[in-house]
Motif scaffolding. Structure first.
Motif, PDB file in Angstrom:
ATOM      1  N   VAL A  93      -3.444  13.696  -6.949  1.00 22.45           N
ATOM      2  CA  VAL A  93      -4.635  14.339  -6.407  1.00 22.45           C
ATOM      3  C   VAL A  93      -4.809  14.013  -4.936  1.00 22.45           C
ATOM      4  O   VAL A  93      -5.117  14.880  -4.115  1.00 22.45           O
ATOM      5  CB  VAL A  93      -5.890  13.913  -7.200  1.00 22.45           C
ATOM      6  N   SER A  94      -4.599  12.733  -4.587  1.00 22.10           N
ATOM      7  CA  SER A  94      -4.837  12.289  -3.220  1.00 22.10           C
ATOM      8  C   SER A  94      -4.083  10.991  -2.973  1.00 22.10           C
ATOM      9  O   SER A  94      -3.432  10.441  -3.870  1.00 22.10           O
ATOM     10  CB  SER A  94      -6.341  12.070  -2.987  1.00 22.10           C
ATOM     11  N   ASN A  95      -4.207  10.468  -1.766  1.00 18.32           N
ATOM     12  CA  ASN A  95      -3.615   9.171  -1.440  1.00 18.32           C
ATOM     13  C   ASN A  95      -4.293   8.035  -2.193  1.00 18.32           C
ATOM     14  O   ASN A  95      -3.680   6.978  -2.403  1.00 18.32           O
ATOM     15  CB  ASN A  95      -3.689   8.924   0.067  1.00 18.32           C
ATOM     16  N   TRP A  96      -5.536   8.232  -2.589  1.00 17.89           N
ATOM     17  CA  TRP A  96      -6.187   7.231  -3.442  1.00 17.89           C
ATOM     18  C   TRP A  96      -5.435   7.108  -4.758  1.00 17.89           C
ATOM     19  O   TRP A  96      -5.204   6.003  -5.259  1.00 17.89           O
ATOM     20  CB  TRP A  96      -7.643   7.642  -3.723  1.00 17.89           C
ATOM     21  N   HIS A  97      -5.082   8.238  -5.293  1.00 15.22           N
ATOM     22  CA  HIS A  97      -4.347   8.260  -6.549  1.00 15.22           C
ATOM     23  C   HIS A  97      -2.980   7.586  -6.372  1.00 15.22           C
ATOM     24  O   HIS A  97      -2.571   6.743  -7.178  1.00 15.22           O
ATOM     25  CB  HIS A  97      -4.190   9.717  -7.000  1.00 15.22           C
ATOM     26  N   LEU A  98      -2.258   7.953  -5.313  1.00 14.35           N
ATOM     27  CA  LEU A  98      -0.918   7.421  -5.080  1.00 14.35           C
ATOM     28  C   LEU A  98      -0.946   5.916  -4.854  1.00 14.35           C
ATOM     29  O   LEU A  98      -0.142   5.170  -5.444  1.00 14.35           O
ATOM     30  CB  LEU A  98      -0.282   8.112  -3.868  1.00 14.35           C
ATOM     31  N   SER A  99      -1.859   5.445  -4.003  1.00 17.77           N
ATOM     32  CA  SER A  99      -1.907   4.005  -3.708  1.00 17.77           C
ATOM     33  C   SER A  99      -2.278   3.196  -4.948  1.00 17.77           C
ATOM     34  O   SER A  99      -1.739   2.100  -5.175  1.00 17.77           O
ATOM     35  CB  SER A  99      -2.899   3.724  -2.577  1.00 17.77           C
ATOM     36  N   SER A 100      -3.172   3.725  -5.787  1.00 13.74           N
ATOM     37  CA  SER A 100      -3.564   3.010  -7.008  1.00 13.74           C
ATOM     38  C   SER A 100      -2.420   2.954  -8.015  1.00 13.74           C
ATOM     39  O   SER A 100      -2.188   1.913  -8.655  1.00 13.74           O
ATOM     40  CB  SER A 100      -4.784   3.690  -7.640  1.00 13.74           C
ATOM     41  N   LEU A 101      -1.698   4.065  -8.153  1.00  7.89           N
ATOM     42  CA  LEU A 101      -0.577   4.085  -9.097  1.00  7.89           C
ATOM     43  C   LEU A 101       0.554   3.167  -8.639  1.00  7.89           C
ATOM     44  O   LEU A 101       1.212   2.520  -9.457  1.00  7.89           O
ATOM     45  CB  LEU A 101      -0.064   5.515  -9.265  1.00  7.89           C
ATOM     46  N   ARG A 102       0.791   3.105  -7.339  1.00  3.90           N
ATOM     47  CA  ARG A 102       1.853   2.225  -6.840  1.00  3.90           C
ATOM     48  C   ARG A 102       1.512   0.758  -7.071  1.00  3.90           C
ATOM     49  O   ARG A 102       2.368  -0.021  -7.513  1.00  3.90           O
ATOM     50  CB  ARG A 102       2.090   2.504  -5.356  1.00  3.90           C
ATOM     51  N   SER A 103       0.287   0.376  -6.780  1.00  2.00           N
ATOM     52  CA  SER A 103      -0.088  -1.021  -7.018  1.00  2.00           C
ATOM     53  C   SER A 103      -0.066  -1.341  -8.504  1.00  2.00           C
ATOM     54  O   SER A 103       0.318  -2.442  -8.915  1.00  2.00           O
ATOM     55  CB  SER A 103      -1.469  -1.306  -6.420  1.00  2.00           C
ATOM     56  N   SER A 104      -0.430  -0.371  -9.344  1.00  2.00           N
ATOM     57  CA  SER A 104      -0.403  -0.599 -10.795  1.00  2.00           C
ATOM     58  C   SER A 104       1.028  -0.758 -11.296  1.00  2.00           C
ATOM     59  O   SER A 104       1.288  -1.565 -12.205  1.00  2.00           O
ATOM     60  CB  SER A 104      -1.080   0.569 -11.515  1.00  2.00           C
ATOM     61  N   SER A 105       1.956  -0.007 -10.737  1.00  2.00           N
ATOM     62  CA  SER A 105       3.357  -0.138 -11.141  1.00  2.00           C
ATOM     63  C   SER A 105       3.886  -1.532 -10.834  1.00  2.00           C
ATOM     64  O   SER A 105       4.633  -2.125 -11.637  1.00  2.00           O
ATOM     65  CB  SER A 105       4.211   0.910 -10.424  1.00  2.00           C
ATOM     66  N   VAL A 106       3.512  -2.077  -9.685  1.00  2.00           N
ATOM     67  CA  VAL A 106       3.942  -3.426  -9.322  1.00  2.00           C
ATOM     68  C   VAL A 106       3.327  -4.452 -10.265  1.00  2.00           C
ATOM     69  O   VAL A 106       4.004  -5.388 -10.730  1.00  2.00           O
ATOM     70  CB  VAL A 106       3.576  -3.735  -7.858  1.00  2.00           C
ATOM     71  N   VAL A 107       2.038  -4.283 -10.585  1.00  2.00           N
ATOM     72  CA  VAL A 107       1.379  -5.208 -11.514  1.00  2.00           C
ATOM     73  C   VAL A 107       2.043  -5.152 -12.887  1.00  2.00           C
ATOM     74  O   VAL A 107       2.307  -6.193 -13.503  1.00  2.00           O
ATOM     75  CB  VAL A 107      -0.125  -4.872 -11.622  1.00  2.00           C
ATOM     76  N   ASP A 108       2.326  -3.956 -13.366  1.00  8.13           N
ATOM     77  CA  ASP A 108       2.971  -3.823 -14.682  1.00  8.13           C
ATOM     78  C   ASP A 108       4.300  -4.579 -14.723  1.00  8.13           C
ATOM     79  O   ASP A 108       4.605  -5.260 -15.706  1.00  8.13           O
ATOM     80  CB  ASP A 108       3.229  -2.347 -14.991  1.00  8.13           C
TER      81      ASP A 108
END
Length: 271
Positions: free
Chosen positions: A200-215
């Protein structure tokens, strides 16, 4: 002349060669091959016993297994970025050599230990990436920060970790899980709008990227109660987004390890 019939002529019987004798004639080769294999194993065992006398039981096991199984036991980590001078090191080296030798005296704080270990890991495993500015370790009054360029972790416009990113985070997790601390994983992007039907936006992208690292870090053993993802979109740039070089620097993921003691990340943030 007599018309009496002549007696039939007898054909000489030709002895048949037994096929079983032909097959059995070469069976000694199998026995000989088995004997040579066992003899080779015997000499390897003698050599391995000399290693055991020096306290190297692991090499003994690998030598004997190699004779009978012929399986490669060691796997080198995936090379990331520019080649590093010297032989690549196994990920286990971080746990068995660098970390124990780097344990400081009791007077040093846990945060200093984490900073020192991360700095040693980056210097020994990712020297080329540090020289290119793709990875950096820094320290402030409240945080130890590990900064990773998004190009090391993801494809362009993607949020799924690459194989190289997994290898890198495995090494980082070896340090973080030994010294539990609150960890905030920050995702940052540039100011260009996303071009994807999935985002949807860069908010979406930045949140998903940080979540991938946490996972990935949690999967590798980091306590899930001590870590949380945060997406900042393009609202926390490191430099101005005036050109491609600046935008590349702003596309990053930052692991911030707190110097304050806490039982979990929720209490740390909200109590």
């Amino acid at each position: 002349m007599s018309d009496a019939p002549k007696p039939p002529r007898r054909r000489r019987a030709i002895p048949k060669t037994s096929s079983s004798n032909t097959q059995g004639r070469d069976r000694w080769i199998l026995s000989y091959a088995d004997f040579i294999t066992l003899l080779f194993a015997f000499f390897v065992a003698l050599y391995s016993l000399s290693l055991q006398s020096n306290g190297d039981e692991q090499r003994l096991k690998e030598s004997l297994d190699g004779v009978f199984e012929a399986v490669q036991k060691s796997v080198k980590p995936i090379n990331i970025g520019e080649p590093v001078v010297g032989e690549p090191k196994d990920i286990d080296v971080i746990e068995t050599k660098i970390i124990p030798e780097a344990i400081p005296s009791i007077e040093e704080s846990r945060s200093s230990v984490i900073f020192s270990l991360l700095d040693q890991v980056v210097e020994s495993q990712f020297t080329g990436l540090r020289a290119l500015g793709e990875i950096a370790v820094s320290e402030s009054a409240d945080w130890v920060s590990l900064e990773l360029n998004s190009g090391l972790l993801f494809g362009q416009g993607e949020y799924e970790l690459t194989n190289e990113a997994v290898a890198l985070l495995m090494v980082v997790a070896n340090v973080l899980k030994r010294y539990p601390s609150v960890i905030l994983v920050e995702g940052n992007t540039d100011n260009l709008p996303v071009v994807s039907s999935r985002l949807v936006s860069n908010w979406h992208l930045s949140s998903l990227r940080s979540s991938s690292v946490v996972d990935e870090l949690v999967y590798r053993g980091v306590n899930p109660k001590m870590i949380a993802p945060i997406g900042f979109s393009s609202e926390h740039p490191q430099v101005r987004n005036n050109n491609e070089d600046g935008r590349q620097q702003n596309r990053r993921v930052v692991l911030r390890i707190s110097k304050r003691d806490a039982d979990n990340v929720y209490d740390y943030l909200f109590q």
